[in-house]
Enzyme design. Structure first.
Site, mmCIF file in Angstrom:
data_model
loop_
_atom_site.group_PDB
_atom_site.id
_atom_site.type_symbol
_atom_site.label_atom_id
_atom_site.label_comp_id
_atom_site.label_asym_id
_atom_site.label_seq_id
_atom_site.Cartn_x
_atom_site.Cartn_y
_atom_site.Cartn_z
ATOM 1 N N ARG A 47 18.365 0.602 -10.369
ATOM 2 C CA ARG A 47 17.103 -0.127 -9.331
ATOM 3 C C ARG A 47 18.479 -0.583 -8.408
ATOM 4 N NH1 ARG A 47 16.696 -4.987 -10.640
ATOM 5 N NH2 ARG A 47 16.768 -5.116 -12.560
ATOM 6 N N TYR A 99 -3.931 -0.258 8.977
ATOM 7 C CA TYR A 99 -4.372 0.504 7.693
ATOM 8 C C TYR A 99 -4.807 -0.335 7.038
ATOM 9 C CZ TYR A 99 -3.278 2.677 3.937
ATOM 10 O OH TYR A 99 -3.596 3.973 2.188
ATOM 11 N N ASP A 168 4.385 -0.460 12.088
ATOM 12 C CA ASP A 168 3.888 0.681 11.259
ATOM 13 C C ASP A 168 4.075 1.403 12.092
ATOM 14 O OD1 ASP A 168 2.867 2.358 9.682
ATOM 15 O OD2 ASP A 168 1.443 1.252 8.935
ATOM 16 N N LYS A 193 3.648 10.383 4.336
ATOM 17 C CA LYS A 193 2.718 10.750 4.752
ATOM 18 C C LYS A 193 3.952 12.016 5.774
ATOM 19 C CE LYS A 193 -0.410 8.071 3.891
ATOM 20 N NZ LYS A 193 -0.427 6.789 4.294
#
Ligand SMILES: *Cc1c(COP(=O)(O)O)cnc(C)c1O
Length: 369
Positions: A47, A99, A168, A193
């Site tokens: 983690r 978005y 972004d 993406k």
């Protein structure tokens, strides 16, 4: 190193124990502690860090010309890490065309958590700054209207008021836009993406110009929140990154051809593509991007049904959400975004893939007629 070389070599080295040229996938969640209390290469527990994730983060930071990066299990969890590194009562300025998932995250989760949010057009940002404003969030090119925000101007406003800036940059990728080089503090990517590029990994990243106190908070949120990508996802993402520079050239070449074709098509009312001279921000896009990427939005003449008919008739363009993969996708955006959408009802969003451009044109031409 130039970008094509960075994409293949940054963070990468031949594995010392096996001689493997490509990095082995380290599935182990836990790492050996030595008698002196130290750990080999600093890895303790996955983690917190894992060799595959460290390699990915090194490569992402290098691609953006930044000091550090933190990889997350989705674009949304990357955005969340930034917002939760602020404090309740802080004010964030976000774009109107944003978005929709990120807007919903702000409205449905962060506002409950007492973050204040204003949605502004780029020109109205400065007048909306308040004493408790901490962050300007921009998305350029924006989803789905492909609006361009002037990154240099945002930096000058933020510097004047002492604010953190985050872009972004999912649609542009570091191949076509490097906000950190223009003065931004943070870049966010949905690596789901283009960065991965093959529609088979969910991922996100926050990349920071400086390894500073605010990034330490993001890093801490990554470690304690635990929304980290698996070693296998990191491996796939790195594999995708190696071809990113060349994929992006081809995405943009295809998109440019399609945008020109669509602009002259009698069934099309309007094409949104920053590479077209008809785009209202074409000159601005040219001044801060080295290419225009592979996303196009179109308004089909008529109403929502006319637009949906087109999306129902394409064969090579698969009707599906998401973007940035090698395969072309088409989507009726308003019906995906939900009731509060601001997207025109006759808008289709195209993620132009790496098929042959003429085949794609023919597919759209048949569907449009
Ligand atoms: C997809 C996307 C996101 C969210 O990323 P996920 O990986 O789906 O969580 C954020 N911003 C933009 C511009 C996107 O396209």
């Amino acid at each position: 190193m130039k970008i094509e070389t960075i994409a293949i070599h940054a963070g990468h080295s031949v594995d010392e124990t096996s001689g493997a040229v490509n990095t082995p996938i380290h599935l182990s969640t836990t790492f050996l502690r030595h008698p002196d209390g130290n750990y080999t290469n600093g890895n303790v527990y996955t983690r917190q860090s894992n060799p595959n994730r460290t390699q990915l983060e090194t490569c992402l930071a290098a691609l953006e010309g930044a000091e550090v990066a933190a990889a997350f299990s989705s674009g949304q969890s990357a955005g969340l890490a930034v917002f939760q590194s602020l404090s309740p009562g802080d004010h964030v300025i976000a774009p109107v065309d944003m978005y929709h998932g990120m807007r919903n995250l702000l409205n449905q989760i962060m506002v409950e958590w007492k973050l204040e949010v204003n949605y502004c057009e780029a020109n109205d940002i400065e007048v909306n700054i308040k004493p408790n404003t901490k962050l300007i969030w921009v998305e350029t090119p924006s989803n789905p209207l492909l609006k361009i925000t002037d990154l240099r101007k945002i930096v000058s406003i933020a510097n004047k008021h002492g604010l953190i800036t985050c872009c972004d940059s999912t649609f542009a990728t570091p191949i076509f836009q490097r906000p950190i080089e223009l003065g931004f503090d943070l870049v966010m990517h949905a690596s789901t993406k283009y960065l991965n590029g093959h529609s088979d990994v969910l991922g996100g990243a926050i990349i920071s110009k400086k390894n500073n106190a605010f990034f330490e908070k993001i890093r801490n949120f990554q470690h304690l929140g635990g929304a980290v990508p698996s070693p296998f996802d990191c491996y796939l993402l790195l594999r995708g990154l190696k071809t990113l520079p060349w994929r992006m050239q081809a995405h943009q070449q295809n998109a440019f051809k399609l945008a020109q074709f669509l602009e002259n098509h009698p069934q099309i009312e309007r094409v949104f593509y920053p590479g077209l001279t008809s785009h209202p921000d074409h000159e601005l896009a040219k001044s801060q991007m080295s290419g225009f990427s592979g996303m196009i939005s179109i308004l089909v003449k008529g109403n929502e049904q006319n637009a949906r008919n087109v999306a129902n008739k394409t064969h090579l363009f698969t009707q599906a959400t998401s973007l940035g993969g090698v395969e072309s996708l088409i989507e009726h955006r308003a019906s995906v975004e939900g009731d509060d959408t601001l997207t025109p009802r006759n808008l289709l969003r195209l993620s132009v893939g790496l098929e042959n451009a003429e085949d794609l044109m023919e597919d759209l031409n048949v569907a449009l007629s």
